[in-house]
Design a protein around this motif. Sequence first.
Motif, PDB file in Angstrom:
ATOM      1  N   SER A   1     -13.839 -11.743 -37.995  1.00 16.57           N
ATOM      2  CA  SER A   1     -13.995 -12.067 -39.161  1.00 16.57           C
ATOM      3  C   SER A   1     -15.506 -12.086 -39.447  1.00 16.57           C
ATOM      4  CB  SER A   1     -13.706 -13.468 -39.546  1.00 16.57           C
ATOM      5  OG  SER A   1     -14.621 -14.472 -38.723  1.00 16.57           O
ATOM      6  N   LYS A   2     -16.011 -12.237 -40.850  1.00 19.67           N
ATOM      7  CA  LYS A   2     -17.186 -12.242 -41.332  1.00 19.67           C
ATOM      8  C   LYS A   2     -17.997 -13.295 -40.544  1.00 19.67           C
ATOM      9  CE  LYS A   2     -16.244 -12.284 -45.596  1.00 19.67           C
ATOM     10  NZ  LYS A   2     -16.522 -12.340 -46.965  1.00 19.67           N
ATOM     11  N   GLU A   3     -17.309 -14.374 -40.585  1.00 21.19           N
ATOM     12  CA  GLU A   3     -17.890 -15.740 -40.042  1.00 21.19           C
ATOM     13  C   GLU A   3     -18.042 -15.498 -38.642  1.00 21.19           C
ATOM     14  OE1 GLU A   3     -14.812 -15.570 -41.389  1.00 21.19           O
ATOM     15  OE2 GLU A   3     -15.572 -16.469 -43.599  1.00 21.19           O
ATOM     16  N   ALA A   4     -17.445 -14.670 -37.684  1.00 19.24           N
ATOM     17  CA  ALA A   4     -17.506 -14.354 -36.218  1.00 19.24           C
ATOM     18  C   ALA A   4     -19.230 -13.811 -36.184  1.00 19.24           C
ATOM     19  CB  ALA A   4     -16.545 -13.419 -35.814  1.00 19.24           C
ATOM     20  N   ILE A   5     -19.605 -12.864 -37.404  1.00 23.23           N
ATOM     21  CA  ILE A   5     -20.853 -12.306 -37.090  1.00 23.23           C
ATOM     22  C   ILE A   5     -21.833 -13.238 -37.312  1.00 23.23           C
ATOM     23  CG2 ILE A   5     -22.172 -10.398 -38.438  1.00 23.23           C
ATOM     24  CD1 ILE A   5     -19.894  -9.188 -39.616  1.00 23.23           C
ATOM     25  N   LEU A   6     -21.793 -14.038 -38.131  1.00 23.73           N
ATOM     26  CA  LEU A   6     -23.062 -15.409 -37.911  1.00 23.73           C
ATOM     27  C   LEU A   6     -23.126 -15.884 -36.699  1.00 23.73           C
ATOM     28  CD1 LEU A   6     -21.975 -17.430 -41.232  1.00 23.73           C
ATOM     29  CD2 LEU A   6     -23.878 -15.518 -40.842  1.00 23.73           C
ATOM     30  N   LYS A   7     -21.724 -16.221 -36.092  1.00 24.38           N
ATOM     31  CA  LYS A   7     -21.854 -17.086 -34.702  1.00 24.38           C
ATOM     32  C   LYS A   7     -22.598 -15.956 -33.755  1.00 24.38           C
ATOM     33  CE  LYS A   7     -19.368 -20.415 -32.540  1.00 24.38           C
ATOM     34  NZ  LYS A   7     -18.288 -21.235 -32.459  1.00 24.38           N
ATOM     35  N   TYR A   8     -22.166 -14.716 -33.607  1.00 22.23           N
ATOM     36  CA  TYR A   8     -22.545 -13.691 -32.754  1.00 22.23           C
ATOM     37  C   TYR A   8     -24.183 -13.658 -33.139  1.00 22.23           C
ATOM     38  CZ  TYR A   8     -23.821  -9.189 -31.034  1.00 22.23           C
ATOM     39  OH  TYR A   8     -24.113  -7.972 -30.475  1.00 22.23           O
ATOM     40  N   CYS A   9     -24.484 -13.239 -34.227  1.00 19.84           N
ATOM     41  CA  CYS A   9     -25.997 -12.996 -34.339  1.00 19.84           C
ATOM     42  C   CYS A   9     -26.959 -14.377 -33.957  1.00 19.84           C
ATOM     43  CB  CYS A   9     -26.196 -12.731 -35.961  1.00 19.84           C
ATOM     44  SG  CYS A   9     -25.582 -11.291 -36.508  1.00 19.84           S
ATOM     45  N   LEU A  10     -26.492 -15.498 -34.301  1.00 21.35           N
ATOM     46  CA  LEU A  10     -27.225 -16.719 -33.768  1.00 21.35           C
ATOM     47  C   LEU A  10     -27.194 -16.905 -32.628  1.00 21.35           C
ATOM     48  CD1 LEU A  10     -28.794 -18.960 -35.099  1.00 21.35           C
ATOM     49  CD2 LEU A  10     -26.662 -20.216 -35.372  1.00 21.35           C
ATOM     50  N   ALA A  11     -25.909 -16.796 -31.687  1.00 27.71           N
ATOM     51  CA  ALA A  11     -25.949 -16.797 -30.433  1.00 27.71           C
ATOM     52  C   ALA A  11     -26.760 -15.863 -29.734  1.00 27.71           C
ATOM     53  CB  ALA A  11     -24.497 -16.636 -29.810  1.00 27.71           C
TER      54      ALA A  11
ATOM     55  N   LEU B   1     -30.606 -16.915 -41.567  1.00 30.13           N
ATOM     56  CA  LEU B   1     -29.317 -16.962 -40.641  1.00 30.13           C
ATOM     57  C   LEU B   1     -29.020 -18.229 -40.411  1.00 30.13           C
ATOM     58  CD1 LEU B   1     -27.236 -15.408 -38.877  1.00 30.13           C
ATOM     59  CD2 LEU B   1     -28.867 -15.519 -37.097  1.00 30.13           C
ATOM     60  N   ILE B   2     -29.821 -19.335 -40.007  1.00 31.55           N
ATOM     61  CA  ILE B   2     -29.318 -20.585 -39.717  1.00 31.55           C
ATOM     62  C   ILE B   2     -28.918 -21.404 -40.952  1.00 31.55           C
ATOM     63  CG2 ILE B   2     -30.127 -22.887 -39.071  1.00 31.55           C
ATOM     64  CD1 ILE B   2     -31.999 -21.411 -37.082  1.00 31.55           C
ATOM     65  N   GLY B   3     -29.447 -20.973 -42.021  1.00 32.23           N
ATOM     66  CA  GLY B   3     -28.961 -21.416 -43.421  1.00 32.23           C
ATOM     67  C   GLY B   3     -27.585 -21.149 -43.770  1.00 32.23           C
ATOM     68  N   LEU B   4     -27.330 -19.677 -43.547  1.00 36.26           N
ATOM     69  CA  LEU B   4     -25.929 -19.201 -43.913  1.00 36.26           C
ATOM     70  C   LEU B   4     -25.070 -19.889 -42.910  1.00 36.26           C
ATOM     71  CD1 LEU B   4     -26.539 -15.326 -44.070  1.00 36.26           C
ATOM     72  CD2 LEU B   4     -25.440 -16.696 -45.823  1.00 36.26           C
ATOM     73  N   TYR B   5     -25.119 -20.193 -41.573  1.00 31.93           N
ATOM     74  CA  TYR B   5     -24.355 -20.698 -40.648  1.00 31.93           C
ATOM     75  C   TYR B   5     -24.041 -22.223 -40.955  1.00 31.93           C
ATOM     76  CZ  TYR B   5     -22.735 -21.620 -35.880  1.00 31.93           C
ATOM     77  OH  TYR B   5     -22.218 -22.343 -34.751  1.00 31.93           O
ATOM     78  N   MET B   6     -24.999 -22.712 -41.235  1.00 36.85           N
ATOM     79  CA  MET B   6     -24.803 -24.147 -41.435  1.00 36.85           C
ATOM     80  C   MET B   6     -24.024 -24.310 -42.488  1.00 36.85           C
ATOM     81  SD  MET B   6     -26.162 -25.776 -38.875  1.00 36.85           S
ATOM     82  CE  MET B   6     -26.046 -27.347 -39.376  1.00 36.85           C
ATOM     83  N   ASN B   7     -24.367 -23.638 -43.912  1.00 38.73           N
ATOM     84  CA  ASN B   7     -23.661 -23.721 -44.883  1.00 38.73           C
ATOM     85  C   ASN B   7     -22.215 -23.296 -44.840  1.00 38.73           C
ATOM     86  OD1 ASN B   7     -23.645 -24.095 -47.752  1.00 38.73           O
ATOM     87  ND2 ASN B   7     -23.581 -21.884 -48.295  1.00 38.73           N
ATOM     88  N   PHE B   8     -21.949 -22.358 -44.089  1.00 37.73           N
ATOM     89  CA  PHE B   8     -20.433 -21.814 -43.808  1.00 37.73           C
ATOM     90  C   PHE B   8     -19.705 -23.210 -43.047  1.00 37.73           C
ATOM     91  CE2 PHE B   8     -17.322 -20.410 -40.897  1.00 37.73           C
ATOM     92  CZ  PHE B   8     -16.447 -19.846 -41.913  1.00 37.73           C
TER      93      PHE B   8
END
Length: 196
Positions: free
Chosen positions: A57-67, A108-115
Amino acid sequence: MQQEISRRERKKLKTKKTISEMSLKLFYKKGLNETTVAEIMEEADLGTGTFYNYFESKEAILKYCLAERVANAQQTLEDIYTSGANATKKISQMLQVVGKTYEENQPLIGLYMNFYRNSENVDRKAPHGLRFKEILSSIILEGQANNELRRDIPPSIINEMFSGILQSTMGSNLELPFMENINHKLSLLLEGVIKK
């Protein structure tokens, strides 16, 4: 044969990196929900179906990039932990690394936290886990054992104080650069507020 597998793996990693970079570019520009998989893959110059070979998913990209960014910082934290510096220096260096990582990755953290704040049925487990607190706790115990840090204060309280510096800076509305804010708070904690 081994070299062929290695080349294939390199290509797969490069494709995954391209997809994640193009995704972030679009997320920053349009927002996560407003960006489609088709747009991401068009930007990456890849077929739309290829997306699901790399991300669910698109959300998995956020997690991957942050990780990925957290993993880079975590290696630096491990190096600090095993260095020969004293406990106070190690803690200061740790806060600098974590603060700098946060500062450099705020969008990136803002996008992650917002989601994750606005989603009900998602795995809310942070990509970095508890390693920061584990390392910090170990350094605090080391500092107490070496008589560098006060022994009359429980390590958990000292840990919470240092972690609180990061949390309060991340939520700060002051007109100060992020790292300057952290450094002032660290100085107050280590040296006190009373002029000597």
